[in-house]
Each structure stands twice: as C-alpha cells, then as structure tokens.
Write a protein that holds these residues in place. Structure first.
Motif, mmCIF file in Angstrom:
data_model
loop_
_atom_site.group_PDB
_atom_site.id
_atom_site.type_symbol
_atom_site.label_atom_id
_atom_site.label_comp_id
_atom_site.label_asym_id
_atom_site.label_seq_id
_atom_site.Cartn_x
_atom_site.Cartn_y
_atom_site.Cartn_z
ATOM 1 N N PHE A 1 0.832 -1.205 0.000
ATOM 2 C CA PHE A 1 0.000 0.000 0.000
ATOM 3 C C PHE A 1 0.869 1.258 0.000
ATOM 4 C CE2 PHE A 1 -1.811 3.434 2.587
ATOM 5 C CZ PHE A 1 -2.906 3.768 1.816
ATOM 6 N N HIS B 1 1.042 4.368 -2.508
ATOM 7 C CA HIS B 1 0.638 5.662 -1.954
ATOM 8 C C HIS B 1 1.814 6.244 -1.163
ATOM 9 C CE1 HIS B 1 -3.101 3.411 -2.579
ATOM 10 N NE2 HIS B 1 -3.722 4.574 -2.701
ATOM 11 N N ASP C 1 -9.187 -4.032 -3.225
ATOM 12 C CA ASP C 1 -8.150 -4.323 -4.204
ATOM 13 C C ASP C 1 -7.985 -5.843 -4.300
ATOM 14 O OD1 ASP C 1 -5.137 -4.973 -4.836
ATOM 15 O OD2 ASP C 1 -5.496 -2.970 -5.642
ATOM 16 N N GLU D 1 -8.317 5.628 1.825
ATOM 17 C CA GLU D 1 -7.435 5.036 0.826
ATOM 18 C C GLU D 1 -6.888 3.696 1.321
ATOM 19 O OE1 GLU D 1 -6.946 6.146 -2.278
ATOM 20 O OE2 GLU D 1 -8.440 7.687 -1.783
ATOM 21 N N TYR E 1 -8.045 0.010 -0.169
ATOM 22 C CA TYR E 1 -7.024 -0.910 -0.668
ATOM 23 C C TYR E 1 -7.158 -2.283 -0.009
ATOM 24 C CZ TYR E 1 -2.437 -3.004 -1.439
ATOM 25 O OH TYR E 1 -1.416 -3.863 -1.773
#
Length: 446
Positions: A64, A68, A352, A344, A348
C-alpha cells in the motif's frame, strides 16, 4: 492462524455499548476535508498476533505504501476490542485512524454509537457499488440500519473437517449430507475406551463448549430468522431454533450423554495448538473453519483430511452446501481527522483484488470480495475449495448486527447450554423467555 471472534460476557458488552454511546465523535464522513494526497501518517490497529499473520499484514501495508508514497502507516497488532473501544472513546492524537476487529458481533455497537464512520459516502465518492464487490451475507454483518460503518476484510466459512482415514476404516465412503445420516456416522465413528466410561474417539464433540460448535453455527443449517420485520426477537416464532436445539440435544444423548462427553472434552488440548483433539485423533469430525485443515497438516497428522459442508436437516436436503459465515471487519474512527487518507487504506485492504488474494493466501482465509473468490491467483487446495463453495452458496447465512453487540447471541447461547444439559423441560417456553430478554437488552442499547 486466524482468530475467530469470541462472544464476551453480556455485562461487558453492555458496558462497552453504554460507554461508546457517550463517545465524542469527529466530523461526519460526508464532511471529511483532509487531502488524501498530502503527506500523512495513519495509525492502524489490528488483532493479529501470530508471526505469519503479522508478516502478512506488514507485507500488505508495504504494498500500500509503495502505491501511496505520501501515506505512511504505523501498525499496532494484537489489539483487542476492549482496547480499541477505549481508544475510540478517548480520541486524541494517540487514537487509531483505522481499526480492524475479529468480532463481527461488535459491528452493531460500532455503528449504533457512531464510533466508526459511515463508509457509504466514501464508497459513493469512489464510484464503488458495494453490492457488486462483496457477497450479500458479508454486507449483512458489516452494517447496521443502513450505516456501513465497517467493510469485510477476509471471510470465515464454517463446515466439516473430517478424518478420511477413520471414515475408510469404518466403511464410510462419503461425508454425511443430512442430519439423520450425520447422527449415524457420528455414532459409527465413536469408540469407547476399555473401561467403557470414556472414549478412545468420538465421531464428533457435539456439545456447545466444543470449540467452534456454537448454537449460531448449527442454527445456520436450519436457515433461521433471528428477528421479525419489526425488529423483535424471533427465536420462539421461527421453528428453526427449536428444531436445531432438539436435534443437537438428541445427538448429545446418542453419543453417550452430556456428562460423559464433557468429561472427555476436559482431556482436549488447546484449540490453536498441535494438541487439538482433531489433530490427535480423539475427534473424527470437527465443526470448524477453513483454517483447520492446513493447521492439522502443519501439526503433522498421520491421517488423510477431508472437508465438506455441514449436513442440513433432512427436509432441506436440496440446500446442502450452505453454512455459517463471519469474518474480520475494518473501519475508520469517527474521531480521525485523516478520514480521506484512511479511506485510501481501507479501500485498498478491502476492495483491491490483488491485496485481498495475497492476504487470504498468506493466512489461509476465504477472500471477502466476489472478484477475489474467482481470482486465478487464489491458492486453492481441495480442502479450501469446500469453504469457498460455502461462502458462495446463496443460502449461507450469518447472525445479524444489533445495537447490543453480541448480547442477544449470548442469551440464545446460554439457553442452548441449558437445553443440552437436559435442564429445559419446555424449549418453546424457554425460547419465548429468551425473546423477551433479547428485546429488553436491545431496547436499552438503542
């Protein structure tokens, strides 16, 4: 090794509910104004503690952070719901931004108290249709009264793990599909010790203290409805509950009776150790989750392992394949001032496909999204396939979220304990009394 959610005492749950209800919450999710592209550090608390689990979390967070680079994540593991509740109540700089819990029973409490933010606005803002991402049953236990305050983070399905070698020795060629056949097989696999006072092996440990053999997981095979359309407890009005309790009580009697079985159960090793009674051959069939087969293999068992759905009532034979579902949940603290960045991370971890599959592969759990369930990257053993099919079954079910957390389940469970001991003369009357207690507890919590 996954950790299944445990029901705590009713008093503790009610105390947590009361405290959370007075907690100060931060801005509503709709008004979260932080810039998710700004440099920020998030605090993420979770409950995993075994080395392999912790490593799997760390690997996911590293992926992650690579995707990010502006968001750093400080991870704290082995956090119980009690610690999470205390931190959410206290708020401040030391409180977590994102939390994960093994206890789906806490979802109603988290949502009702607004301790965790409603994720619906974040889903909408991201253009995610949750009904197309997550299985229906998982959405049932991650929200309460329309407040999607958590999302699924992997999934647990419950079925039957059995000793295929013991089956073959007893001349049993396939796992039982109906309850009547289940009783026959359990009796055939049960062997008394030389004294006749105990056992060398039981076909199944059927008492409700037998690890994952809980009233809720057995009741799922009868497709019960816990609450009516008005939200009232439905235990006495849905025949499924009385039928399940009667069937389980009769099974206990058929295998030697409650006291004899409980004496044998006192010789069992720890559920999460190599001395688990299924591993040692003391139990030939085990009601359990998708993790039991790989754990047994890691323990070096000398027999062949099979998995199957739990049997269904004889009059529901067409529904064979269904089971009870639960899992881990994740949410964003309402008091967090970094909710957009926190989203976020939550997005994820939960949506995801690559992330979900990697985590499921690492800790031997069932994936929690429709796409991950079908991913070619999912490592599917024959044993795991059973639980994937249970997770996909349209009639698999869960226990619904309520404002009192898991207190209503404790009330049902305590009554089930009394039934199996033979201490209840009138099951319908006892269920009606449990209904009244559950309705009272929920009214207080709300």
């Amino acid at each position: 090794m996954p950790r299944t959610g445990r029901l705590t005492t009713a008093a503790a749950l009610l105390a947590a509910i009361s405290a959370l209800a007075t907690a100060c919450t931060g801005p509503a999710a709709e008004s979260a104004a932080d810039d998710p592209k700004a440099d920020v550090t998030l605090a993420f608390w979770h409950g995993w503690s075994a080395p392999g689990e912790v490593r799997a979390i760390e690997d996911g967070i590293a992926r992650f952070e690579k995707a990010h680079p502006n968001i750093k994540v400080q991870v704290t593991g082995n956090m119980t719901d009690d610690k999470i509740n205390q931190a959410l109540r206290a708020g401040g700089a030391k409180a977590p931004d994102v939390v994960s819990s093994f206890t789906t029973d806490s979802v109603g409490t988290f949502c009702n108290s607004r301790a965790l933010a409603d994720l619906n606005p974040f889903l909408q803002k991201s253009g995610i249709d949750k009904t197309k991402v997550f299985p229906r049953t998982l959405l049932e236990y991650t929200q309460f009264k329309g407040n999607q305050c958590t999302l699924p983070l992997l999934n647990d399905a419950y079925g039957l793990v059995y000793n295929k070698t013991a089956f073959a020795a007893a001349g049993i060629t396939e796992p039982p599909r109906t309850w009547s056949r289940f009783v026959e097989v359990a009796q055939k696999l049960t062997k008394a010790d030389p004294s006749g006072d105990s056992y060398e092996q039981v076909g199944l440990m059927p008492t409700f203290h037998g690890y994952e053999t809980t009233p809720m997981r057995l009741a799922a095979q009868w497709s019960p409805t816990y609450f009516d359309a008005e939200g009232r407890s439905n235990l006495s009005r849905d025949p499924a509950f009385a039928k399940m309790l009667t069937a389980q009580k009769d099974l206990v009697a058929a295998l030697g009776g409650y006291e004899k079985l409980e004496r044998f159960r006192s010789t069992f090793g720890d559920e999460w150790s190599a001395e688990h009674p299924f591993h040692t051959g003391k139990v030939a069939m085990q009601i359990d989750g998708e993790w039991r087969a790989p754990m047994a293999k890691e323990a070096g068992v000398a027999f062949e392992i099979g998995t199957a759905p739990l049997p269904v009532p004889d009059d529901q034979a067409a529904d064979y394949g269904k089971g009870y579902l639960s899992g881990t949940v994740v949410g964003i603290a309402s008091g967090s001032r970094k909710q957009n960045a926190a989203w976020e991370l939550v997005r994820y971890l939960t949506t995801d496909t690559e992330a979900v599959v990697a985590f499921a592969n690492a800790i031997h759990n069932v994936p929690s999204t429709l796409a991950a369930l079908e991913s070619p990257d999912l490592e599917v053993t024959p044993e795991l396939r059973t639980f994937l099919d249970i997770a996909r079954h349209p009639k698999s079910s869960t226990t619904p979220a309520r404002a009192d957390g898991g207190t209503y389940q404790l009330t049902f469970q305590d009554f089930a304990y009394a039934v199996e001991k033979g201490a209840v003369a009138d099951i319908p009357a006892g269920l009606a009394k449990a209904d009244r207690q559950i309705d009272t507890d929920i009214a207080k919590a709300e």
